[in-house]
Design a protein around this motif. Structure first.
Motif, PDB file in Angstrom:
ATOM      1  N   ILE A 202       0.852  -1.195   0.000  1.00 55.73           N
ATOM      2  CA  ILE A 202       0.000   0.000   0.000  1.00 55.73           C
ATOM      3  C   ILE A 202       0.887   1.243   0.000  1.00 55.73           C
ATOM      4  O   ILE A 202       1.768   1.400   0.854  1.00 55.73           O
ATOM      5  N   ILE A 203       0.640   2.093  -0.976  1.00 57.81           N
ATOM      6  CA  ILE A 203       1.268   3.418  -1.012  1.00 57.81           C
ATOM      7  C   ILE A 203       0.253   4.387  -0.429  1.00 57.81           C
ATOM      8  O   ILE A 203      -0.917   4.385  -0.823  1.00 57.81           O
ATOM      9  N   LEU A 204       0.685   5.219   0.519  1.00 58.31           N
ATOM     10  CA  LEU A 204      -0.267   6.049   1.273  1.00 58.31           C
ATOM     11  C   LEU A 204       0.021   7.539   1.111  1.00 58.31           C
ATOM     12  O   LEU A 204       1.175   7.967   1.127  1.00 58.31           O
ATOM     13  N   PHE A 205      -1.067   8.291   0.947  1.00 60.24           N
ATOM     14  CA  PHE A 205      -1.025   9.760   1.078  1.00 60.24           C
ATOM     15  C   PHE A 205      -2.093  10.149   2.083  1.00 60.24           C
ATOM     16  O   PHE A 205      -3.201   9.598   2.079  1.00 60.24           O
ATOM     17  N   ALA A 206      -1.800  11.137   2.937  1.00 63.61           N
ATOM     18  CA  ALA A 206      -2.789  11.679   3.867  1.00 63.61           C
ATOM     19  C   ALA A 206      -2.678  13.191   3.878  1.00 63.61           C
ATOM     20  O   ALA A 206      -1.578  13.745   3.962  1.00 63.61           O
ATOM     21  N   GLY A 207      -3.813  13.858   3.788  1.00 67.97           N
ATOM     22  CA  GLY A 207      -3.820  15.317   3.812  1.00 67.97           C
ATOM     23  C   GLY A 207      -5.059  15.872   3.132  1.00 67.97           C
ATOM     24  O   GLY A 207      -5.919  15.123   2.654  1.00 67.97           O
ATOM     25  N   ARG A 208      -5.125  17.183   3.103  1.00 71.07           N
ATOM     26  CA  ARG A 208      -6.254  17.842   2.444  1.00 71.07           C
ATOM     27  C   ARG A 208      -6.133  17.676   0.932  1.00 71.07           C
ATOM     28  O   ARG A 208      -5.039  17.810   0.369  1.00 71.07           O
ATOM     29  N   LEU A 209      -7.243  17.410   0.278  1.00 73.50           N
ATOM     30  CA  LEU A 209      -7.220  17.239  -1.175  1.00 73.50           C
ATOM     31  C   LEU A 209      -7.343  18.609  -1.831  1.00 73.50           C
ATOM     32  O   LEU A 209      -8.400  18.998  -2.349  1.00 73.50           O
ATOM     33  N   GLY A 210      -6.269  19.351  -1.783  1.00 74.10           N
ATOM     34  CA  GLY A 210      -6.209  20.690  -2.365  1.00 74.10           C
ATOM     35  C   GLY A 210      -5.185  20.741  -3.477  1.00 74.10           C
ATOM     36  O   GLY A 210      -4.282  19.885  -3.555  1.00 74.10           O
ATOM     37  N   ARG A 211      -5.296  21.732  -4.318  1.00 78.94           N
ATOM     38  CA  ARG A 211      -4.417  21.849  -5.480  1.00 78.94           C
ATOM     39  C   ARG A 211      -2.947  21.886  -5.091  1.00 78.94           C
ATOM     40  O   ARG A 211      -2.101  21.269  -5.747  1.00 78.94           O
ATOM     41  N   GLU A 212      -2.645  22.605  -4.001  1.00 76.52           N
ATOM     42  CA  GLU A 212      -1.247  22.796  -3.611  1.00 76.52           C
ATOM     43  C   GLU A 212      -0.580  21.507  -3.112  1.00 76.52           C
ATOM     44  O   GLU A 212       0.646  21.440  -2.996  1.00 76.52           O
ATOM     45  N   LYS A 213      -1.380  20.471  -2.834  1.00 72.50           N
ATOM     46  CA  LYS A 213      -0.811  19.208  -2.343  1.00 72.50           C
ATOM     47  C   LYS A 213      -0.254  18.326  -3.471  1.00 72.50           C
ATOM     48  O   LYS A 213       0.388  17.309  -3.204  1.00 72.50           O
ATOM     49  N   SER A 214      -0.542  18.686  -4.724  1.00 68.76           N
ATOM     50  CA  SER A 214       0.009  17.974  -5.899  1.00 68.76           C
ATOM     51  C   SER A 214      -0.341  16.487  -5.904  1.00 68.76           C
ATOM     52  O   SER A 214       0.491  15.639  -6.256  1.00 68.76           O
ATOM     53  N   ILE A 215      -1.576  16.165  -5.532  1.00 69.05           N
ATOM     54  CA  ILE A 215      -2.001  14.762  -5.522  1.00 69.05           C
ATOM     55  C   ILE A 215      -2.163  14.252  -6.951  1.00 69.05           C
ATOM     56  O   ILE A 215      -1.977  13.059  -7.219  1.00 69.05           O
ATOM     57  N   ALA A 229       4.901  -2.804 -10.540  1.00 64.87           N
ATOM     58  CA  ALA A 229       4.320  -3.447  -9.354  1.00 64.87           C
ATOM     59  C   ALA A 229       2.800  -3.450  -9.490  1.00 64.87           C
ATOM     60  O   ALA A 229       2.101  -2.660  -8.842  1.00 64.87           O
ATOM     61  N   PRO A 230       2.248  -4.323 -10.357  1.00 68.75           N
ATOM     62  CA  PRO A 230       0.814  -4.300 -10.662  1.00 68.75           C
ATOM     63  C   PRO A 230      -0.098  -4.637  -9.489  1.00 68.75           C
ATOM     64  O   PRO A 230      -1.305  -4.358  -9.548  1.00 68.75           O
ATOM     65  N   SER A 231       0.447  -5.203  -8.420  1.00 66.82           N
ATOM     66  CA  SER A 231      -0.386  -5.537  -7.255  1.00 66.82           C
ATOM     67  C   SER A 231      -0.469  -4.401  -6.229  1.00 66.82           C
ATOM     68  O   SER A 231      -1.143  -4.516  -5.214  1.00 66.82           O
ATOM     69  N   ALA A 232       0.258  -3.290  -6.475  1.00 65.63           N
ATOM     70  CA  ALA A 232       0.283  -2.169  -5.518  1.00 65.63           C
ATOM     71  C   ALA A 232      -1.056  -1.433  -5.486  1.00 65.63           C
ATOM     72  O   ALA A 232      -1.811  -1.429  -6.461  1.00 65.63           O
ATOM     73  N   HIS A 233      -1.319  -0.816  -4.338  1.00 65.60           N
ATOM     74  CA  HIS A 233      -2.534  -0.017  -4.160  1.00 65.60           C
ATOM     75  C   HIS A 233      -2.147   1.364  -3.631  1.00 65.60           C
ATOM     76  O   HIS A 233      -1.182   1.500  -2.873  1.00 65.60           O
ATOM     77  N   PHE A 234      -2.928   2.367  -4.038  1.00 68.94           N
ATOM     78  CA  PHE A 234      -2.690   3.739  -3.605  1.00 68.94           C
ATOM     79  C   PHE A 234      -3.879   4.193  -2.761  1.00 68.94           C
ATOM     80  O   PHE A 234      -5.002   4.292  -3.264  1.00 68.94           O
ATOM     81  N   ALA A 235      -3.641   4.444  -1.469  1.00 65.30           N
ATOM     82  CA  ALA A 235      -4.692   4.898  -0.549  1.00 65.30           C
ATOM     83  C   ALA A 235      -4.545   6.397  -0.318  1.00 65.30           C
ATOM     84  O   ALA A 235      -3.477   6.867   0.104  1.00 65.30           O
ATOM     85  N   LYS A 257      -9.107   1.337 -10.241  1.00 61.38           N
ATOM     86  CA  LYS A 257      -9.346   0.098  -9.499  1.00 61.38           C
ATOM     87  C   LYS A 257      -8.401  -0.042  -8.309  1.00 61.38           C
ATOM     88  O   LYS A 257      -8.768  -0.570  -7.250  1.00 61.38           O
ATOM     89  N   ASN A 258      -7.165   0.393  -8.463  1.00 63.98           N
ATOM     90  CA  ASN A 258      -6.158   0.264  -7.404  1.00 63.98           C
ATOM     91  C   ASN A 258      -5.959   1.553  -6.611  1.00 63.98           C
ATOM     92  O   ASN A 258      -5.085   1.624  -5.743  1.00 63.98           O
ATOM     93  N   THR A 259      -6.753   2.579  -6.936  1.00 63.33           N
ATOM     94  CA  THR A 259      -6.664   3.859  -6.210  1.00 63.33           C
ATOM     95  C   THR A 259      -7.890   3.994  -5.307  1.00 63.33           C
ATOM     96  O   THR A 259      -9.020   3.925  -5.780  1.00 63.33           O
ATOM     97  N   HIS A 260      -7.643   4.191  -4.016  1.00 66.99           N
ATOM     98  CA  HIS A 260      -8.728   4.183  -3.030  1.00 66.99           C
ATOM     99  C   HIS A 260      -8.832   5.559  -2.364  1.00 66.99           C
ATOM    100  O   HIS A 260      -7.900   5.992  -1.676  1.00 66.99           O
ATOM    101  N   PHE A 261      -9.951   6.225  -2.590  1.00 67.25           N
ATOM    102  CA  PHE A 261     -10.209   7.503  -1.915  1.00 67.25           C
ATOM    103  C   PHE A 261     -10.925   7.176  -0.599  1.00 67.25           C
ATOM    104  O   PHE A 261     -12.131   6.943  -0.567  1.00 67.25           O
ATOM    105  N   TYR A 274      -1.295   4.678   9.290  1.00 70.49           N
ATOM    106  CA  TYR A 274       0.040   4.526   8.703  1.00 70.49           C
ATOM    107  C   TYR A 274       0.591   3.102   8.755  1.00 70.49           C
ATOM    108  O   TYR A 274       1.337   2.698   7.863  1.00 70.49           O
ATOM    109  N   LYS A 275       0.254   2.369   9.796  1.00 70.93           N
ATOM    110  CA  LYS A 275       0.908   1.088  10.087  1.00 70.93           C
ATOM    111  C   LYS A 275       0.861   0.089   8.925  1.00 70.93           C
ATOM    112  O   LYS A 275       1.783  -0.715   8.748  1.00 70.93           O
ATOM    113  N   ASP A 276      -0.212   0.107   8.134  1.00 63.08           N
ATOM    114  CA  ASP A 276      -0.355  -0.872   7.056  1.00 63.08           C
ATOM    115  C   ASP A 276       0.340  -0.445   5.766  1.00 63.08           C
ATOM    116  O   ASP A 276       0.386  -1.224   4.805  1.00 63.08           O
ATOM    117  N   ALA A 277       0.845   0.781   5.744  1.00 57.30           N
ATOM    118  CA  ALA A 277       1.453   1.297   4.506  1.00 57.30           C
ATOM    119  C   ALA A 277       2.868   0.766   4.316  1.00 57.30           C
ATOM    120  O   ALA A 277       3.621   0.578   5.282  1.00 57.30           O
TER     121      ALA A 277
END
Length: 490
Positions: A202-215, A229-235, A257-261, A274-277
């Motif tokens: 799991i690749i993790l991002f946490a924060g406000r979904l704003g333009r300046e965060k460059s998500i 890494a086709p089995s990776a997921h983005f949370a 499919k692999n991106t989770h909002f 964080y622990k599972d990332a």
């Protein structure tokens, strides 16, 4: 100490300012200090801490909800204004911080401000940047910054930024602290349960979904990661105005499919995400510290972030990577971590070790020392002010006493010695001096003495009062009566 935290960002807002204020308050309270938190009111939200005072507010953003406090003279506002604090600490720099500044100025107590946010990077949120420019924010920061007792910068990068604006006041670099043990000992499985992923990285991002965060950049990076890494997921944990646009981007790139909002997480559960990332990613270049980065490190999660001065906690190649904002390079570093378990485990241990620098106990040690120094300085200034006031009162008393004694003695002396003289005075070397001329001479002599010593000494004050008395009694005769001075004495 009785400390007032005046903050524009606090619970239930899921941001770094709220977290910093909450954790710092807990640690200060543990040390025996009383902390009163003043923050905007959130309808429907009830504080468990009785020392939180909420001010009337208006909503200025929906996702996540952001509220702006109002200066309305209601019961809570009057309660805050009547409180006696030893020190006031402002956070964020909005209306609530300004109220704290007003109280500190009125009551002559130390006022500290932590500069949590580089506001010149956020003007696009205010009428789309058409009214307020970044330069206007910098000028305002300079004006306010030079009128507080001390500024606190979370990183050296912020200190340098403030100096560039023209801030001259003392600045202390004190990182926002976190409860390291809480993150280190967080339970496993919380995030995996949320996104329904059992074992895949799991690749993790946490924060406000704003333009300046460059998500959007991170989603493009993730699309590149999936090729190797086709089995990776983005949370993606958080809410914000960019959410729909980012979801559309993930669909267009074929990674939905692999991106989770995940959405917003309750503040009391945030430490569990964080622990599972396998790796934490961050690409914002507008941060003062980016508190989620040390939080990830405390959880033992390696970090890949943009090479920005805010992220002083990242030791390149040890607990994470600092990377240029380039898609392929960013993706390569992520793949290096998630594809090599031994290397990833080593980075995880280094992350835990480096996070100790952000222990709340360590940062509050520095903060507490700053408070005590400010109180000592303020006490010395208060004593000086009191002594100066007493000195002015004593000088005024001596002046009045000398003035009236001079008038009484001169009149009595004239009555005894000059009854047969048409006009009283003194002859020196054949020159006749009237009492007003003697008075003017003594007054000028005292002024010359004061200018020479740059202070009003007792002798100068007595000479001035005596001269003023000698000249004043006759001037009053001319101004207050129809008689001439000569006629009066005759």
């Amino acid at each position: 100490m009785k400390i007032g935290f005046f903050t524009d960002g606090f619970l239930p807002q899921p941001n770094g300012v709220a977290t910093s204020v909450y954790e710092t308050t807990k640690e200060l309270k543990r040390r025996g200090h009383e902390v009163i938190i003043v923050a905007p009111r959130f309808p429907g939200y009830k504080d468990l801490n009785p020392n939180v005072i909420r001010l009337a507010s208006v909503r200025v953003a929906r996702q996540p909800e952001t509220r702006l406090a109002l200066h309305l003279p209601d019961r809570d506002f009057r309660r805050v204004m009547s409180m006696d604090f030893d020190i006031i600490h402002g956070h964020s720099g909005g209306p609530v911080t300004l109220i704290g500044w007003e109280i500190a100025s009125a009551k002559k107590i130390p006022f500290v401000v932590t500069y949590h946010t580089l506001w010149n990077r956020y003007t696009h949120y205010i009428l789309k940047g058409k009214i307020i420019s970044p330069k206007m924010i910098e000028v305002a920061t300079k004006l306010i910054g030079n009128r507080v007792d001390r500024l606190i910068a979370p990183t050296k990068r912020v200190e340098q930024e403030l100096r560039r604006y023209g801030v001259k006041k003392p600045i202390s670099v004190v990182p926002s602290g976190i409860d390291v043990d809480k993150f280190l000992n967080a339970p496993m499985g919380f995030l995996r349960k949320k996104i329904k992923v059992a074992r895949d990285p799991i690749i993790l991002f946490a924060g406000r979904l704003g333009r300046e965060k460059s998500i959007d950049f991170l989603i493009k990076v993730f699309a590149r990661v999936l090729k190797d890494a086709p089995s990776a997921h983005f949370a993606i944990v958080g809410e914000g105005v960019e959410k729909k646009r980012l979801q559309n981007l993930a669909r267009r790139l074929g990674v939905a499919k692999n991106t989770h909002f995940v959405g917003g997480i309750k503040n009391e559960d945030m430490y569990k995400i964080y622990k599972d990332a396998s790796v934490f990613v961050f690409a914002s270049t507008t941060e003062t510290q980016g508190l989620v980065v040390p939080e990830a490190l405390s959880s033992g999660v390696p970090v890949v972030t943009v090479d920005d001065p805010a992220f002083e906690c990242i030791e390149n190649g040890k607990n994470g990577y600092l990377v240029e904002k380039e898609k392929n390079e960013f993706a390569k570093k992520i793949i290096d971590i998630i594809s090599n378990k031994e290397f990833s485990s080593k980075m995880s241990e280094e992350a835990k070790l480096s996070s100790q620098e952000f222990s709340i106990r360590k940062t509050v040690d520095v903060l507490e020392e700053t408070y005590y120094k400010l109180l000592d300085d303020n006490n010395r200034l208060s004593i000086k002010r009191i002594m100066a006031e007493n000195k002015r009162f004593e000088q005024f008393f001596v002046f009045l006493l000398t003035f009236w004694i001079t008038i009484l003695v001169s009149h009595f002396f004239i009555f005894l010695s000059y009854r047969n003289v048409s006009y009283p005075g003194i002859t020196v070397g054949g020159t006749f001096f009237t009492l007003p001329s003697i008075g003017v001479f003594l007054a000028l002599l005292s002024l010359a003495q004061a200018l020479r010593t740059r202070s009003i000494e007792l002798l100068s004050l007595i000479l001035f009062a005596t001269g003023f008395g000698l000249a004043g009694s006759e001037i009053a005769t001319i101004l207050g009566g129809s008689q001439t001075t000569l006629g009066y004495w005759s």
